[in-house]
Design a protein around this motif. Sequence first.
Motif: not given
Lengths: 198, 189
Positions: A65-70, A73-74, B35, B43, B53, B57, B61
């Motif tokens: 249920s984690l929010p997407e990373p900003s 980020w990827f 990843v 995370r 959070q 993150d 990273q």
Amino acid sequence: MTASNASSDVLDCGRTIQELSEYLEAGRSPRDAEIEQCPECLNALESLSRVSDLSRDLFAADAASLPEPSAGWFGGILDQVAAELRSGRDLPVRHPDPRVRITVAEGAVRTLLRSAADELDGVFIGRTRIIGDVEELGAPVTIDVTASIAWDLDARAVADDVRRRIADVVARHTDLEVAAIDVTIEDVHAPQPRKDAS
Amino acid sequence: MAEPETGSRDLAALSDRILVERAVDDDVAAFAEIVRRHSPLMRAYIARMLRSQADADDVVQDAFVVAWRQLPTLRDGASVKAWLLRIASREALRVLRRSAKETPFEDWEPSTPESTRPEHVAERNARLTALAAALERLPEAQRRTWLLREAAGLGYSEIAEELDVPVSTVRGNLARARASIMIGMEGWR
């Protein structure tokens, strides 16, 4: 099902939850016959060990249920990674003029071999090794690859196809003197829709 | 999540072992799949550890960049998940040690699992919420030890090394944490 409030850490048999937790953490060893025969203790031990499973459930639920990373980020990771590639040794390439020395990076050759074999349906190359004195023109080398193949394929036929592909690419693009090409089918995966025709 | 490169979708069927081998050979798309596959748990776990959070993150990273550099030293690609969790743990503990000298973290509301499905799921979610609350009430040393053990899967001696305490302390903290969590969760009997 008695409601024990203030002394909820002491069982009716007199043992404390803390004692039992220590016993559990020690792997229930050395074995305590009194604990192992007490229904209350066994019940508490059961509940204590369930805390681990429940914890893992919690982390899995968190992850789901984690929010997407900003944004970025990827890409931030991949940009950094792409800037730190491992090019390996320098492979000499023949040139008619002896004063000219041309080399190609081992990493580039590995990528070339991998891509060529990856084009086969149901085949993904794992590791690609070029074993031998690649920095010396004419020295015999062995090419050693691992692969994952779709489970509905014939391993022997696939290995032959991979070998042929690699031999072809090596002959066309490098001056390596290949003594042998070893293919190890290391893994299988579920068959997928056909790769794009190329 | 955006597809990082074309063709990476195919890689989703591959085992960690094959992906690691390709990544060691500079296949960035294979690393991207690693990843994508393992970052959610990392995370989530590090967010519990740091109670933020955004900080988690950043840590994750960094952990992936460290992992890329050290990937050739990983013997068995099949164990990449545990290996990544260990790297992320180490990075997170470094942040915690550093921030101990600075300001405390802002208030963090741990996410509570939402009940979206049938009643038995709601009941399970209530248990997870109670667990999350019990975890928050633990003394910091116990909380960290518990997370390292149950979320990252570290062994006793690894935890002892990371936290710079004797193994007996690790064992004691885990026993205390487990007892407190169980007592803290109402209706365990």
